[in-house]
Design a protein around this motif. Structure first.
Motif, PDB file in Angstrom:
ATOM      1  N   GLY A 147      59.072  14.278  25.235  1.00  0.00           N
ATOM      2  CA  GLY A 147      59.883  14.903  24.250  1.00  0.00           C
ATOM      3  C   GLY A 147      59.607  15.992  23.421  1.00  0.00           C
ATOM      4  O   GLY A 147      60.349  16.546  22.875  1.00  0.00           O
ATOM      5  N   SER A 148      58.405  16.712  23.979  1.00  0.00           N
ATOM      6  CA  SER A 148      57.853  18.124  23.392  1.00  0.00           C
ATOM      7  C   SER A 148      56.943  18.600  24.357  1.00  0.00           C
ATOM      8  O   SER A 148      56.577  18.110  25.459  1.00  0.00           O
ATOM      9  N   PRO A 149      56.712  19.861  24.298  1.00  0.00           N
ATOM     10  CA  PRO A 149      56.124  20.670  25.267  1.00  0.00           C
ATOM     11  C   PRO A 149      54.667  20.143  25.691  1.00  0.00           C
ATOM     12  O   PRO A 149      54.426  20.351  26.977  1.00  0.00           O
ATOM     13  N   TYR A 156      50.240  23.935  29.856  1.00  0.00           N
ATOM     14  CA  TYR A 156      48.690  24.019  29.837  1.00  0.00           C
ATOM     15  C   TYR A 156      48.125  25.030  30.656  1.00  0.00           C
ATOM     16  O   TYR A 156      48.631  25.243  31.563  1.00  0.00           O
ATOM     17  N   GLY A 157      47.046  25.913  29.917  1.00  0.00           N
ATOM     18  CA  GLY A 157      46.370  26.774  30.652  1.00  0.00           C
ATOM     19  C   GLY A 157      47.277  28.184  30.633  1.00  0.00           C
ATOM     20  O   GLY A 157      48.035  28.570  29.884  1.00  0.00           O
ATOM     21  N   GLY A 158      46.612  29.081  31.034  1.00  0.00           N
ATOM     22  CA  GLY A 158      47.018  30.559  31.199  1.00  0.00           C
ATOM     23  C   GLY A 158      46.128  31.476  30.961  1.00  0.00           C
ATOM     24  O   GLY A 158      44.725  31.174  31.256  1.00  0.00           O
ATOM     25  N   LEU A 193      50.382  32.522  28.405  1.00  0.00           N
ATOM     26  CA  LEU A 193      50.224  31.241  28.559  1.00  0.00           C
ATOM     27  C   LEU A 193      51.342  30.513  29.577  1.00  0.00           C
ATOM     28  O   LEU A 193      52.533  30.957  29.637  1.00  0.00           O
ATOM     29  N   ASN A 194      50.867  29.723  30.115  1.00  0.00           N
ATOM     30  CA  ASN A 194      51.744  28.832  31.169  1.00  0.00           C
ATOM     31  C   ASN A 194      52.964  27.894  30.245  1.00  0.00           C
ATOM     32  O   ASN A 194      52.430  27.618  29.290  1.00  0.00           O
ATOM     33  N   GLY A 195      54.106  28.195  30.866  1.00  0.00           N
ATOM     34  CA  GLY A 195      55.064  27.103  30.178  1.00  0.00           C
ATOM     35  C   GLY A 195      55.322  27.692  28.688  1.00  0.00           C
ATOM     36  O   GLY A 195      55.356  28.757  28.335  1.00  0.00           O
ATOM     37  N   VAL A 196      55.486  26.637  27.843  1.00  0.00           N
ATOM     38  CA  VAL A 196      55.858  26.692  26.393  1.00  0.00           C
ATOM     39  C   VAL A 196      54.611  26.146  25.570  1.00  0.00           C
ATOM     40  O   VAL A 196      54.434  25.090  25.831  1.00  0.00           O
ATOM     41  N   GLN A 197      54.036  27.292  24.828  1.00  0.00           N
ATOM     42  CA  GLN A 197      52.862  27.027  24.283  1.00  0.00           C
ATOM     43  C   GLN A 197      52.932  27.887  23.075  1.00  0.00           C
ATOM     44  O   GLN A 197      53.622  28.892  23.026  1.00  0.00           O
ATOM     45  N   VAL A 198      52.347  27.292  21.866  1.00  0.00           N
ATOM     46  CA  VAL A 198      52.210  27.855  20.572  1.00  0.00           C
ATOM     47  C   VAL A 198      50.891  29.328  20.815  1.00  0.00           C
ATOM     48  O   VAL A 198      50.031  28.924  20.947  1.00  0.00           O
ATOM     49  N   GLU A 199      51.338  30.641  20.402  1.00  0.00           N
ATOM     50  CA  GLU A 199      50.521  31.390  20.785  1.00  0.00           C
ATOM     51  C   GLU A 199      49.533  31.602  19.317  1.00  0.00           C
ATOM     52  O   GLU A 199      50.023  31.212  18.324  1.00  0.00           O
ATOM     53  N   ARG A 200      48.231  31.832  19.489  1.00  0.00           N
ATOM     54  CA  ARG A 200      47.400  32.017  18.490  1.00  0.00           C
ATOM     55  C   ARG A 200      47.419  33.188  17.628  1.00  0.00           C
ATOM     56  O   ARG A 200      47.715  34.396  18.365  1.00  0.00           O
TER      57      ARG A 200
END
Length: 212
Positions: A147-149, A156-158, A193-200
């Protein structure tokens, strides 16, 4: 019609993986040294953390679940007021999957830094750090959310590149003798970042050490 709103939160806690390592001096002369470290991470951290009967996010597991090799090479140099260093370090997964059916990606990192001693009790530092982490391979071998990234291995990863600035304070004498305080702020200048992730936005790290 009815409407619902709220925040869904859950967490994990417990022991992580256990790491053992040995460091060898390859070169040490003229205020320069070259060190090699060989470490091993043992899978003592849980990788079957669940919410009810369902596996939680991959990134919330307490360990990797695999035996991991942790090699690194570090170069250090020093002059009167200036010191510098360069390090390559990696995390290499030695198994194809863990007991929960997946494997975290390998990690490779390169860090370079320099520090300038202002006086006997203070120095400032700068650092640049590159990190590459591979995608998760495999798949949970039990019920898990979609249901969520963070529920998907492809998110994950990148690659990241950070610039850091820091200050180090040390008490050479007096009531606080032996106390050392280090504060560093890391700013990401590149993130792929790979896929959908929150950037820092940034990372703040602080550490206190007391030698006696």
């Amino acid at each position: 019609g009815d409407s619902m709103s709220g925040v869904h939160q859950h967490g994990t806690s417990g022991w992580g993986d256990t790491i053992g390592s040995a460091t060898f001096t390859l070169f040490n002369a003229h205020r320069q040294s070259l060190l090699a470290t060989l470490g091993m991470s043992f899978p003592t951290g849980s990788v079957d953390e669940k919410v009810g009967d369902t596996f939680t996010h991959y990134g919330m597991q307490l360990g990797s679940g695999t035996f991991d090799l942790l090699p690194s090479v570090t170069y250090l140099g020093q002059a009167d007021r200036i010191s510098w260093g360069l390090q390559y370090a990696s995390t290499l997964r030695l198994e194809d999957e863990n007991e929960s059916g997946f494997r975290f990606g390998n990690v490779h990192g390169v860090t370079g830094w320099t520090a300038f001693r202002i006086c006997d009790w203070a120095s400032v530092s700068g650092r640049i750090a590159y990190r590459h982490e591979g995608q998760i391979s495999g798949h949970y071998n039990g019920a898990h959310e979609h249901g969520s990234p963070p529920d998907f291995q492809s998110n994950y990863g990148g690659d990241t590149l950070d610039l850091g600035v820091g200050v180090n304070l040390y008490a050479p004498k007096g009531a606080l003798k032996g106390n050392r305080l280090a504060i560093e702020v890391l700013f990401p200048v590149y993130q792929d970042l790979n896929g959908v992730q929150v950037e820092r936005d940034f990372t703040l790290a602080a550490g206190w050490q007391w030698a006696f």
